[in-house]
Design a protein around this motif. Structure first.
Motif, short mmCIF file in Angstrom:
data_model
loop_
_atom_site.label_atom_id
_atom_site.label_comp_id
_atom_site.label_asym_id
_atom_site.label_seq_id
_atom_site.Cartn_x
_atom_site.Cartn_y
_atom_site.Cartn_z
N THR A 319 -5.23 -1.36 -2.45
CA THR A 319 -6.45 -1.78 -3.25
C THR A 319 -7.59 -0.57 -2.93
OG1 THR A 319 -5.76 -3.80 -2.50
CG2 THR A 319 -8.08 -4.06 -3.25
N LYS A 320 -7.69 -0.16 -1.77
CA LYS A 320 -8.74 0.86 -1.68
C LYS A 320 -8.77 2.00 -2.70
CE LYS A 320 -9.64 2.38 2.83
NZ LYS A 320 -10.83 2.09 2.80
N ILE A 346 -7.20 -4.97 -9.26
CA ILE A 346 -7.80 -5.28 -7.77
C ILE A 346 -7.93 -6.68 -7.81
CG2 ILE A 346 -9.89 -5.10 -6.69
CD1 ILE A 346 -10.58 -2.59 -8.47
N ALA A 353 -8.25 -6.31 -0.01
CA ALA A 353 -9.38 -5.42 0.05
C ALA A 353 -10.07 -5.61 1.46
CB ALA A 353 -10.33 -5.65 -1.19
#
Length: 645
Positions: A319-320, A346, A353
């Motif tokens: 997610t980064k 996302i 996250a």
């Protein structure tokens, strides 16, 4: 090279060129000259080859004996009196490649490498240097080198594929690109632990330069980790078109999606300097040193290509990375489809996250807010829609124990905590509108928050940063949280918070008192159980039981001390509530003075929030129902408390 004359001229018979060449070499050696066909020896040239801006002064017969194209062009120019000048503007590889070809024609031994073999192979094909012209011609020699040397080595295949970009149409026609990519895909998809790979050993198996020794012979290959990410760094050196084709072939061969995602992550960090703003280590632990920054247009194109190449499976791509790509896509004004697709990706894994990555600045021209709250709201909606489709936690599955402080580590609970933290971070922005703050906070389902402490903190920060809000707006904002889901610490803070509306403070005081009484009742119940069970156990002389009873006695004493403190706190809260009720009753005596007070506090006297008889602290129907249900428990605990006293 350049305008220097080639000091070689052979006999009239081209088939005697080899004999004449050997004789001339000996003559030149006797005269003190070395055999360099591109130095001036005083012998006049009879043909000039122009490749781009470079002119080669050569001799006809060495060229005629090897190249079918030059034989044809020289024959067409033989009748011209101004000299034989041939222009070759389309030679693959340019002047450097033609220089190697000319050396081959003059019998100079070529040093083929992985970096020049593609150029020479394409130039030989263009100049028609086939076996029909001469046996062992340049096409055969370059093909042999490609197949037996380059395509058997990972490093050499990478180097050869890199050079294909300069002669792409010719390399495609000769299937060089396809052969290199196929060989690379086979090696990348093969487990390096299987037989056939150099073993990772130390000592005699490694040369001083760090290369692998195979049966005592240096292979030139570096030691690789046994993990499947050993090829990431080499593949990232390829251009985007070549890299995209390599990934496509690997996927067709069944390589795992997480390996593809890892390679794409490495490639993105190598090519997009903005992704290394907060980190320089890839997810695989390989140090990433970004290359020279490409242009903004190239970066935008790369982001859009990465969006198409990244696997769609949830959790495969970090997610980064996705949030980093989204941030850069906004800066570079990528296509709306790319932005929407990244937000959807996302949203599928928002529970993975971190708060830091969610703080995406607002890049709009208006700069209405410091952070892009609308983007996070859309991502949250994608997550909620996906959670509902996959059968996430529903309100009916959340029991009272979870609501009273035992939060379930479900994805939607993690997201609720994440959004509350995000609201607290964006709340100090004075440009953040109340409706936008409320909309994002209300988007999280009520059952997703086991406790409302995080939401209360965000609301408190927002009220502090926006002191101009009216009393009605403050009350509307505070309706987002449920005072029954505040912890004892949050209730204590809220009871003394001057920024909260009076209605909310009274409601918090009531529920704080209720929580204290419930806690005291629980302590008394535990104390009674311990006191009642001790005589029964005293007559059973079991081994080790004496130490257990001593520990129980100490715990009982500690509970009684805590109970005394709770009693004092309950007494103080009752006194505060009584004094507040008296003040409200005094203010209600005069009709004339009630209107401004009513506007100030925002409620009617008839509501009687602090009235213990009615058991209500607000005009809301839900609050009334909850208090009525809890009233029997309060009375029961109060009676039990009085009996123990």
């Amino acid at each position: 090279m350049g305008n220097g004359g080639l000091g070689l001229k052979f006999g009239a018979n081209p088939w005697r060129a080899d004999t004449d060449r050997e004789l001339l070499v000996k003559v030149l050696e006797l005269m003190g000259h070395t055999f360099d066909p591109f130095c001036t020896t005083g012998l006049p040239s009879d043909v000039t080859i122009e490749v781009g801006e470079i002119s080669f002064h050569l001799h006809k017969f060495p060229l005629l004996s090897k190249s079918g194209l030059l034989e044809k062009l020289i024959g067409e120019k033989s009748d011209e009196e101004d000299g034989c000048i041939i222009k070759l503007p389309d030679v693959p590889g340019g002047a450097k490649a033609f220089e190697l070809v000319a050396k081959f024609c003059y019998g100079v031994k070529l040093e083929l490498t992985a970096s020049n073999v593609v150029y020479v192979r394409c130039a030989a094909e263009h100049l028609q240097m086939t076996e029909e012209i001469a046996e062992g011609n340049l096409i055969v020699q370059t093909e042999t080198f490609l197949n037996q040397v380059v395509l058997r080595s990972w490093k050499d295949s990478i180097k050869a594929l890199q050079t294909c970009d300069d002669v792409l149409p010719h390399a495609e026609d000769l299937h060089i690109v396809k052969r290199c990519i196929d060989c690379l895909a086979i090696k990348a998809c093969t487990d390096p632990n299987l037989p056939g790979w150099p073993m990772r050993e130390h000592g005699p198996m490694q040369s001083p330069g760090g290369s692998v020794l195979w049966n005592g012979i240096s292979t030139g290959a570096r030691l690789r980790n046994s993990s499947m990410d050993w090829w990431y760094a080499d593949a990232s050196s390829l251009s985007l078109p070549m890299y995209r084709r390599l990934i496509s072939v690997m996927e067709s061969r069944g390589i795992r999606e997480e390996i593809v995602a890892g390679s794409l992550t490495f490639y993105a960090k190598m090519r997009l300097p903005g992704l290394n703003r907060r980190q320089s280590i890839s997810t695989t632990g390989i140090h990433v040193e970004p290359k020279a920054a490409p242009s903004e247009e190239e970066q935008k194109h790369l982001i859009e290509e990465l969006d198409r190449l990244l696997p769609l499976q949830k959790g495969v791509t970090s997610t980064k990375l996705l949030l980093g790509l989204l941030r850069m896509a906004m800066i570079l004004h990528a296509s709306p489809y790319c932005l929407s697709n990244l937000e959807r990706r996302i949203g599928m894994q928002l529970d993975q996250a971190t708060l830091e990555d969610l703080l995406i600045p607002s890049f709009s021209d208006s700069m209405e807010t410091l952070y892009n709250v609308d983007c996070i709201h859309r991502i949250l909606e994608h997550f909620l829609a996906m959670d509902q489709m996959t059968g996430g936690v529903s309100p009916g599955l959340v029991d009272d124990e979870q609501l009273l402080g035992s939060p379930s580590l479900t994805p939607i609970t993690l997201v609720a905590k994440l959004i509350d933290g995000y609201l607290a971070e964006v709340a100090p922005d004075v440009n953040l509108k109340l409706r936008k703050f409320q909309s994002l906070a209300a988007a999280v389902p009520e059952f997703a928050r086991p406790l409302d402490d995080g939401l209360y903190r965000a609301i408190d920060i927002y009220l502090k940063a926006h002191p101009w809000l009216t009393e009605s707006e403050r009350e509307e904002l505070c309706r987002l949280m449920d005072c029954q889901k505040l912890s004892l610490e949050a209730c204590t803070h809220a009871a003394q918070n001057e920024r909260l509306p009076l209605r909310v403070v009274v409601q918090v005081l009531f529920f704080e008192q209720l929580q204290l009484r419930t806690s005291i009742a629980g302590c008394l119940l535990v104390s009674d159980n311990l006191d009642g069970s001790r005589p029964l156990g005293s007559g059973l002389p079991l081994s080790g039981e004496g130490a257990g009873w001593a520990s129980a006695v100490r715990e009982n004493q500690a509970l009684k001390v805590g109970m005394d403190g709770m009693r004092m706190r309950v007494s103080e809260l009752e006194q505060e509530c009584s004094s507040m009720r008296e003040e409200i009753e005094k203010l209600a005596l005069g009709r004339k003075g009630w209107s401004p007070i009513q506007r100030k506090f925002g409620f009617n006297m008839k509501s009687q929030m602090c009235s213990a008889q009615e058991g209500s602290v607000s005009n809301g129907k839900n609050a009334v129902d909850r208090v009525e249900k809890l009233q029997p428990k309060v009375m029961k605990n109060k009676k039990q408390l009085s009996l123990n006293e």
